[in-house]
Design an enzyme around this catalytic site. Structure first.
Site, PDB file in Angstrom:
ATOM      1  N   ASP A  95      10.319   8.198   2.282  1.00  0.00           N
ATOM      2  CA  ASP A  95       9.780   7.291   1.258  1.00  0.00           C
ATOM      3  C   ASP A  95       8.689   7.968   0.428  1.00  0.00           C
ATOM      4  OD1 ASP A  95      11.325   4.926   1.768  1.00  0.00           O
ATOM      5  OD2 ASP A  95      10.143   4.604   3.594  1.00  0.00           O
ATOM      6  N   ASP A 126       9.368  13.905   5.019  1.00  0.00           N
ATOM      7  CA  ASP A 126       9.288  12.446   4.986  1.00  0.00           C
ATOM      8  C   ASP A 126      10.331  11.962   3.965  1.00  0.00           C
ATOM      9  OD1 ASP A 126       8.078   9.785   5.105  1.00  0.00           O
ATOM     10  OD2 ASP A 126       7.211  10.270   3.150  1.00  0.00           O
TER      11      ASP A 126
HETATM   12  N1  MG7 Z   1       6.393  -0.690   7.468  1.00  0.00           N
HETATM   13  C1  MG7 Z   1       6.429  -0.652   8.799  1.00  0.00           C
HETATM   14  N2  MG7 Z   1       7.077  -1.739   9.280  1.00  0.00           N
HETATM   15  C2  MG7 Z   1       7.494  -2.467   8.215  1.00  0.00           C
HETATM   16  C3  MG7 Z   1       8.241  -3.668   8.095  1.00  0.00           C
HETATM   17  O1  MG7 Z   1       8.657  -4.299   9.046  1.00  0.00           O
HETATM   18  N3  MG7 Z   1       8.481  -4.075   6.799  1.00  0.00           N
HETATM   19  C4  MG7 Z   1       8.020  -3.388   5.726  1.00  0.00           C
HETATM   20  N4  MG7 Z   1       8.299  -3.851   4.503  1.00  0.00           N
HETATM   21  N5  MG7 Z   1       7.321  -2.267   5.828  1.00  0.00           N
HETATM   22  C5  MG7 Z   1       7.051  -1.804   7.074  1.00  0.00           C
HETATM   23  O2  MG7 Z   1       8.239   3.796   5.723  1.00  0.00           O
HETATM   24  C6  MG7 Z   1       7.377   3.511   6.769  1.00  0.00           C
HETATM   25  C7  MG7 Z   1       6.309   2.520   6.335  1.00  0.00           C
HETATM   26  O3  MG7 Z   1       6.843   1.205   6.239  1.00  0.00           O
HETATM   27  C8  MG7 Z   1       5.830   0.262   6.524  1.00  0.00           C
HETATM   28  C9  MG7 Z   1       7.318  -2.034  10.686  1.00  0.00           C
HETATM   29  C10 MG7 Z   1       4.636   1.014   7.074  1.00  0.00           C
HETATM   30  O4  MG7 Z   1       3.607   1.018   6.100  1.00  0.00           O
HETATM   31  C11 MG7 Z   1       5.178   2.413   7.310  1.00  0.00           C
HETATM   32  O5  MG7 Z   1       4.238   3.440   7.078  1.00  0.00           O
HETATM   33 MG    MG Z   2       6.199   8.512   2.546  1.00  0.00          MG
END
Ligand code: MG7
Ligand code: MG
Length: 318
Positions: free
Chosen positions: A57, A55
């Site tokens: 992040d 992964d």
């Molecule tokens: N995650 C998913 N989406 C978004 C988005 O459009 N904006 C933001 N700020 N966060 C988002 O790294 C993946 C994680 O990012 C989040 C569509 C979700 O929590 C996902 O697990």
């Molecule tokens: Mg992660």
């Protein structure tokens, strides 16, 4: 039996007690014997059978930095870019507040969650449309986080390159940010592949994300079937999986059932409340470990045995 073979046999079995990284207080294992067995399979199989799936992040980046500054996620890096229309930020924030609780709801069945996640990524893609945007904005923001990688990430990626082990960085976030951070940290080596959501343009304007959509619950090698990357790695049945979320443990789903998979989980938030689930999901749970020392220790064992078998490679002259 030729002499090199019997020498190899006499190298013997790796015992967990002899691997300092695995004996640290914060390194937890539900079934140490299983971990030991997999390590020995990895060591015997050598680098040719290995792949790493990670992964991005809070797995390649730190969960906690020394200076206490928060680390932005890959979507977070994009959201901080200055030229985005104001409505983009307010609308994507609304989506986050609606869908994030669903994503981490401990009670909702996965099948139901998947529908919501598809909705979230679809709506997010629709908002990421219709305005001009330059990659240099992401690069500028991402440069702030090239120092937020886990300690000794560079050493890990250098070893993986030296051993020619394919690395898949698998992210349900924004691939443009992931690649930008890895590039600016100088670890975007040829053996590293990023599978994620990448920005798409039409007539010079943003037009959402490229296919296929990678969301929380399809983030595994099943979305790769038939892809070039799958062809490259499907014979590599010894797999290290690394993640910070429970769902990351399934990233190698889709590989042959006979594969040996070592799952390493980085646990930081709500340690007490999450411990049982992490212990039952990952083979190794690292509690507030902001380094790459454990995966490096596994690779060191594999490399040592490899060098004993191939002494001419010992000084990196491969
Ligand atoms: N995650 C998913 N989406 C978004 C988005 O459009 N904006 C933001 N700020 N966060 C988002 O790294 C993946 C994680 O990012 C989040 C569509 C979700 O929590 C996902 O697990
Ligand atoms: Mg992660």
């Amino acid at each position: 039996v030729d002499s090199s073979r019997s020498q190899e046999d006499s190298l013997g079995y790796v015992h967990i007690q002899d691997v300092p990284a695995l004996n640290q207080e914060h390194c937890k294992m539900l079934d140490p014997q299983r971990v030991e067995r997999i390590i020995n399979e990895f060591v015997c199989g050598g680098p040719e059978r290995m792949q790493l799936v990670s992964d991005f992040d809070y797995t390649i980046t730190k969960q906690r930095t020394d200076d206490g500054l928060p680390v932005l996620s890959s979507f977070g890096i994009f959201n901080e870019c200055k030229s985005l229309p104001p409505v983009f930020k307010t609308e994507t924030d609304k989506l986050f507040h609606k869908y994030r609780p669903i994503e981490i709801d401990p009670h909702m069945p996965k099948a139901e969650k998947i529908q919501y996640m598809i909705e979230w990524w679809t709506k997010s893609g629709e908002l990421t449309s219709g305005f001009p945007f330059d990659q240099s904005e992401i690069d500028q923001m991402a440069s702030k986080f090239k120092h937020a990688l886990r300690d000794r990430t560079h050493e890990l990626f250098e070893t993986l390159l030296r051993l020619q082990i394919p690395v898949l960085v698998f992210s349900a976030g924004l691939g443009n940010s992931v690649v930008s951070v890895l590039r600016q940290a100088n670890i975007m080596y040829p053996n590293v592949k990023v599978i994620s959501n990448f920005l798409q343009y039409r007539d010079g304007l943003l037009a959402g994300f490229q296919e296929p959509m990678i969301h929380t619950f399809n983030k595994n090698e099943t979305v790769l079937s038939g892809s070039e990357y799958y062809d490259l790695v499907h014979t590599r049945d010894h797999i290290i999986v690394m993640g910070d979320s429970l769902g990351d443990a399934d990233m190698a789903a889709g590989v042959p059932a006979s594969s040996h998979i070592m799952k390493i989980g980085f646990l930081f938030d709500h340690v007490e409340a999450n411990m049982d689930k992490y212990m039952n999901t990952f083979d190794i749970v690292l509690v507030d470990d902001q380094t790459m020392d454990v995966p490096r220790a596994l690779l060191a064992l594999i490399e040592q045995r490899h060098q004993l078998r191939h002494p001419h490679l010992a000084n990196g002259s491969s």
